[in-house]
Design an enzyme around this catalytic site. Structure first.
Site, PDB file in Angstrom:
ATOM      1  N   CYS A 156      -6.947  16.711  35.312  1.00  0.00           N
ATOM      2  CA  CYS A 156      -7.685  17.636  34.446  1.00  0.00           C
ATOM      3  C   CYS A 156      -9.175  17.334  34.493  1.00  0.00           C
ATOM      4  O   CYS A 156     -10.002  18.225  34.671  1.00  0.00           O
ATOM      5  CB  CYS A 156      -7.161  17.536  33.012  1.00  0.00           C
ATOM      6  SG  CYS A 156      -7.846  18.767  31.897  1.00  0.00           S
ATOM      7  N   CYS A 164     -13.743  15.684  25.329  1.00  0.00           N
ATOM      8  CA  CYS A 164     -13.003  16.917  25.096  1.00  0.00           C
ATOM      9  C   CYS A 164     -12.163  16.789  23.819  1.00  0.00           C
ATOM     10  O   CYS A 164     -11.696  15.704  23.470  1.00  0.00           O
ATOM     11  CB  CYS A 164     -12.096  17.228  26.276  1.00  0.00           C
ATOM     12  SG  CYS A 164     -12.990  17.725  27.762  1.00  0.00           S
ATOM     13  N   CYS A 198      -8.652  15.089  23.818  1.00  0.00           N
ATOM     14  CA  CYS A 198      -8.634  13.714  24.326  1.00  0.00           C
ATOM     15  C   CYS A 198      -9.557  12.780  23.554  1.00  0.00           C
ATOM     16  O   CYS A 198      -9.853  11.672  24.018  1.00  0.00           O
ATOM     17  CB  CYS A 198      -9.014  13.703  25.804  1.00  0.00           C
ATOM     18  SG  CYS A 198      -7.974  14.776  26.811  1.00  0.00           S
ATOM     19  N   CYS A 211     -13.504   8.933  32.982  1.00  0.00           N
ATOM     20  CA  CYS A 211     -13.008  10.225  33.448  1.00  0.00           C
ATOM     21  C   CYS A 211     -13.288  10.427  34.928  1.00  0.00           C
ATOM     22  O   CYS A 211     -12.736  11.317  35.550  1.00  0.00           O
ATOM     23  CB  CYS A 211     -13.647  11.359  32.650  1.00  0.00           C
ATOM     24  SG  CYS A 211     -15.441  11.402  32.794  1.00  0.00           S
TER      25      CYS A 211
END
Length: 244
Positions: free
Chosen positions: A115, A204, A207, A232
């Protein structure tokens, strides 16, 4: 501007210099320089940079999954400083195919890598392919596991190539969270209201969660995964540096 800088020597000589000195070096050395702003406490490096050069170029990543407060804060920052904030979005077809195949919350089962790769890494890679140097708000104290060795200046081997070298400036590397918040309060600059609700590290919405007293700030990110994975990919070089 010159691109034949001795990055290792500069990183050593600027290791204990002020963030403003590091920012001035970046701006004096590169014309094609961009500052990455996430909408969190890296507002400090943005404020510092704009005080040195009001024309500094700024971009932000819109993953499509940010908190409503972060979207409003980005607009507040744009208006407060009167800047053109370039917003980078995921590639539509890749994102659509991923969501169609795996849904909106696959990362809880499969990990956040895919993602983040589509929503963050790919747009950033496209941007940095045409950039000579960039500025981040990374700090060593943000993550003892992956950021404790962040230098103030480095050759970005994650997004740069031999054909297109890329330099990365981390002016706040030596700053603590306390330093950041002293700056924010003293200068009364805007900040993301999520900070008032216990969100220390903001990413985000699915998360990111608030942290409890004495929890480290990165414990609020991807909390269902092992600590070593709490990058990330925007700063993947930190994982390499940590393991070397």
């Amino acid at each position: 501007m010159t691109h034949s800088l001795d990055i290792a020597a500069l990183a050593d000589s600027y290791a204990q210099r002020s963030p403003q000195d590091i920012l001035k070096l970046a701006m004096d050395s590169f014309d094609n320089l961009w500052l990455s702003f996430s909408g969190a406490d890296d507002i400090v490096v943005l404020d510092m940079a704009l005080k040195i050069n009001p024309e500094v170029k700024v971009f932000t990543l819109d993953t499509g999954r940010l908190h409503p407060e972060t979207y409003r804060f980005l607009e507040q920052v744009r208006e407060h400083y009167g800047i053109a904030l370039e917003v980078l979005s995921p590639e539509h077809q890749a994102l659509q195919a991923y969501v169609h195949e795996k849904g909106l919350f696959d990362f809880f089962k499969s990990g956040h890598g895919e993602c983040c790769g589509i929503r963050k890494i790919a747009p950033l890679r496209r941007k940095l392919a045409g950039v000579d140097a960039w500025i981040t708000g990374q700090r060593r104290d943000q993550s003892p596991g992956t950021r404790s060795h962040v230098p103030v200046i480095e050759q970005d081997t994650s997004f740069g190539t031999e054909a297109h070298p890329l330099v990365k400036f981390n002016p706040l590397a030596n700053y603590s969270s306390e330093d950041v918040w002293n700056y924010i309060r003293m200068l009364e600059i805007p900040y993301n209201p999520l900070h008032e609700r216990g969100f220390v590290s903001i990413g985000c919405e699915p998360c990111t969660r608030p942290v409890l007293p004495n929890q480290h700030e990165r414990e609020g990110r991807w909390w269902w995964e092992e600590a070593i994975q709490k990058e990330c990919g925007l700063h993947a070089g930190n994982l390499i540096a940590k393991s070397s």
